[in-house]
Design a protein around this motif. Structure first.
Motif, PDB file in Angstrom:
ATOM      1  N   UNK A  17     -83.645  -9.829  -7.761  1.00  0.00           N
ATOM      2  CA  UNK A  17     -83.508 -11.184  -7.581  1.00  0.00           C
ATOM      3  C   UNK A  17     -82.585 -11.714  -6.338  1.00  0.00           C
ATOM      4  N   UNK A  18     -82.702 -11.048  -5.064  1.00  0.00           N
ATOM      5  CA  UNK A  18     -81.855 -11.209  -4.032  1.00  0.00           C
ATOM      6  C   UNK A  18     -83.080 -11.210  -2.673  1.00  0.00           C
ATOM      7  N   UNK A  19     -82.448  -9.442  -3.258  1.00  0.00           N
ATOM      8  CA  UNK A  19     -83.330  -9.130  -1.450  1.00  0.00           C
ATOM      9  C   UNK A  19     -84.618  -9.269  -1.123  1.00  0.00           C
ATOM     10  N   UNK A  20     -85.819  -9.078  -2.375  1.00  0.00           N
ATOM     11  CA  UNK A  20     -87.300  -9.521  -2.141  1.00  0.00           C
ATOM     12  C   UNK A  20     -87.026 -11.243  -1.567  1.00  0.00           C
ATOM     13  N   UNK A  21     -85.966 -12.120  -2.216  1.00  0.00           N
ATOM     14  CA  UNK A  21     -86.619 -13.228  -2.457  1.00  0.00           C
ATOM     15  C   UNK A  21     -86.356 -14.323  -1.229  1.00  0.00           C
ATOM     16  N   UNK A  22     -85.472 -13.380   0.033  1.00  0.00           N
ATOM     17  CA  UNK A  22     -85.037 -13.414   1.172  1.00  0.00           C
ATOM     18  C   UNK A  22     -86.179 -13.128   1.490  1.00  0.00           C
ATOM     19  N   UNK A  23     -86.765 -11.943   1.776  1.00  0.00           N
ATOM     20  CA  UNK A  23     -87.794 -11.388   2.532  1.00  0.00           C
ATOM     21  C   UNK A  23     -88.621 -12.230   2.390  1.00  0.00           C
ATOM     22  N   UNK A  24     -89.004 -12.540   1.544  1.00  0.00           N
ATOM     23  CA  UNK A  24     -90.581 -13.524   1.036  1.00  0.00           C
ATOM     24  C   UNK A  24     -89.443 -14.687   1.305  1.00  0.00           C
ATOM     25  N   UNK A  25     -89.070 -15.521   1.687  1.00  0.00           N
ATOM     26  CA  UNK A  25     -88.797 -16.855   2.286  1.00  0.00           C
ATOM     27  C   UNK A  25     -88.529 -16.723   4.145  1.00  0.00           C
ATOM     28  N   UNK A  26     -88.341 -15.140   4.408  1.00  0.00           N
ATOM     29  CA  UNK A  26     -88.370 -14.455   5.756  1.00  0.00           C
ATOM     30  C   UNK A  26     -89.703 -15.425   6.094  1.00  0.00           C
ATOM     31  N   UNK A  27     -90.409 -14.176   5.690  1.00  0.00           N
ATOM     32  CA  UNK A  27     -91.731 -14.294   5.955  1.00  0.00           C
ATOM     33  C   UNK A  27     -92.626 -16.073   5.583  1.00  0.00           C
ATOM     34  N   UNK A  28     -92.177 -17.254   4.939  1.00  0.00           N
ATOM     35  CA  UNK A  28     -92.284 -18.032   5.220  1.00  0.00           C
ATOM     36  C   UNK A  28     -92.434 -18.431   6.262  1.00  0.00           C
ATOM     37  N   UNK A  29     -91.185 -19.080   6.447  1.00  0.00           N
ATOM     38  CA  UNK A  29     -91.136 -19.544   7.531  1.00  0.00           C
ATOM     39  C   UNK A  29     -91.111 -18.553   9.668  1.00  0.00           C
ATOM     40  N   UNK A  30     -91.891 -17.624   8.704  1.00  0.00           N
ATOM     41  CA  UNK A  30     -92.604 -16.569  10.250  1.00  0.00           C
ATOM     42  C   UNK A  30     -93.959 -17.187   9.989  1.00  0.00           C
ATOM     43  N   UNK A  31     -94.612 -17.446   8.752  1.00  0.00           N
ATOM     44  CA  UNK A  31     -95.933 -18.317   8.857  1.00  0.00           C
ATOM     45  C   UNK A  31     -96.065 -18.992   9.837  1.00  0.00           C
ATOM     46  N   UNK A  32     -95.132 -20.328   9.822  1.00  0.00           N
ATOM     47  CA  UNK A  32     -94.828 -21.171  10.629  1.00  0.00           C
ATOM     48  C   UNK A  32     -94.084 -20.689  12.267  1.00  0.00           C
ATOM     49  N   UNK A  33     -93.130 -20.422  12.454  1.00  0.00           N
ATOM     50  CA  UNK A  33     -92.442 -19.783  13.618  1.00  0.00           C
ATOM     51  C   UNK A  33     -93.060 -18.941  14.627  1.00  0.00           C
ATOM     52  N   UNK A  34     -94.267 -18.655  14.020  1.00  0.00           N
ATOM     53  CA  UNK A  34     -94.977 -17.822  15.167  1.00  0.00           C
ATOM     54  C   UNK A  34     -96.419 -17.885  15.446  1.00  0.00           C
ATOM     55  N   UNK A  35     -96.693 -18.104  16.438  1.00  0.00           N
ATOM     56  CA  UNK A  35     -97.927 -19.224  16.453  1.00  0.00           C
ATOM     57  C   UNK A  35     -98.961 -17.275  16.620  1.00  0.00           C
ATOM     58  N   UNK A  36     -99.683 -17.107  15.915  1.00  0.00           N
ATOM     59  CA  UNK A  36    -100.368 -15.278  15.128  1.00  0.00           C
ATOM     60  C   UNK A  36    -101.843 -16.520  15.714  1.00  0.00           C
ATOM     61  N   UNK A  37    -102.460 -15.729  16.803  1.00  0.00           N
ATOM     62  CA  UNK A  37    -104.029 -15.691  17.019  1.00  0.00           C
ATOM     63  C   UNK A  37    -105.192 -15.939  15.999  1.00  0.00           C
ATOM     64  N   UNK A  38    -104.475 -15.325  14.851  1.00  0.00           N
ATOM     65  CA  UNK A  38    -105.757 -15.586  14.240  1.00  0.00           C
ATOM     66  C   UNK A  38    -105.796 -17.033  13.087  1.00  0.00           C
ATOM     67  N   UNK A  39    -104.221 -17.562  12.885  1.00  0.00           N
ATOM     68  CA  UNK A  39    -104.385 -19.134  12.974  1.00  0.00           C
ATOM     69  C   UNK A  39    -105.107 -19.792  13.839  1.00  0.00           C
ATOM     70  N   UNK A  40    -105.757 -18.965  15.016  1.00  0.00           N
ATOM     71  CA  UNK A  40    -105.770 -20.288  16.039  1.00  0.00           C
ATOM     72  C   UNK A  40    -107.182 -20.180  15.936  1.00  0.00           C
ATOM     73  N   UNK A  41    -107.472 -19.051  15.516  1.00  0.00           N
ATOM     74  CA  UNK A  41    -109.214 -18.776  15.505  1.00  0.00           C
ATOM     75  C   UNK A  41    -109.724 -19.695  14.686  1.00  0.00           C
ATOM     76  N   UNK A  42    -108.954 -19.923  13.716  1.00  0.00           N
ATOM     77  CA  UNK A  42    -109.470 -21.082  12.185  1.00  0.00           C
ATOM     78  C   UNK A  42    -109.549 -22.314  13.024  1.00  0.00           C
ATOM     79  N   UNK A  43    -108.463 -22.624  14.139  1.00  0.00           N
ATOM     80  CA  UNK A  43    -109.214 -24.036  14.312  1.00  0.00           C
ATOM     81  C   UNK A  43    -110.217 -23.961  15.652  1.00  0.00           C
ATOM     82  N   UNK A  44    -110.462 -23.123  16.419  1.00  0.00           N
ATOM     83  CA  UNK A  44    -111.148 -22.785  16.697  1.00  0.00           C
ATOM     84  C   UNK A  44    -112.949 -22.407  16.946  1.00  0.00           C
ATOM     85  N   UNK A  45    -112.800 -22.448  15.383  1.00  0.00           N
ATOM     86  CA  UNK A  45    -114.444 -22.014  15.214  1.00  0.00           C
ATOM     87  C   UNK A  45    -115.192 -23.494  15.009  1.00  0.00           C
TER      88      UNK A  45
END
Length: 155
Positions: A17-45
């Protein structure tokens, strides 16, 4: 009013009820907060229509958000149902395995070595280590809950 979450022992109830939703929300924020090379590969194709570099993060967040809402609705808005709770936890366990499948498949697709790169942990970044290890902990909690290690599921 009793809900499906009330059937859980105290630690799994706090986790689901608490911990997993917080961890999922953290993962959602980190998707945008970090520039992972895998996302850059999509735009450079060399696609005819370029894919924005945050398209993968957006799709991932859509999945995570829906999974989180589904889980909270099952736990907090449904009347107590032990079988529904057990099936919900089983589905979440399957999601951990699909998480690994998606992670290793993505590594294999973006590295010239293919599937050998997915198993070559020496080249994994801290982000990849986090994505690979995080589901081990959640899978343990889910398995232990179903096995009754934290206490019996009521109902």
């Amino acid at each position: 009013m009793a809900t499906t979450a009330s059937l859980l022992p105290i630690f799994p109830r706090i986790f689901f009820v608490y911990l997993e939703p917080i961890m999922i929300t953290y993962g959602m924020v980190m998707n945008y907060a970090t520039r992972l090379p895998i996302y850059e590969a999509a735009s450079a194709s060399n696609n005819a229509v370029p894919i924005p570099s945050l398209a993968a993060a957006s799709m991932g967040n859509s999945y995570l958000f829906n999974m989180m809402l589904y889980g909270l609705i099952i736990l907090l808005a449904s009347p107590p149902n032990k079988r529904l709770l057990q099936l919900h936890i089983l589905i979440l366990m399957i999601a951990d395995f699909t998480h690994w499948a998606g992670l290793f498949s993505t590594i294999a697709e973006t590295d010239p070595r293919g599937w050998a790169a997915a198993l070559d942990t020496t080249n994994w970044t801290p982000e990849v280590w986090n994505l690979a290890v995080y589901p081990l902990g959640t899978l343990f909690v889910k398995f232990a809950t179903l096995a009754g290690w934290f206490g019996k599921i009521q109902g």
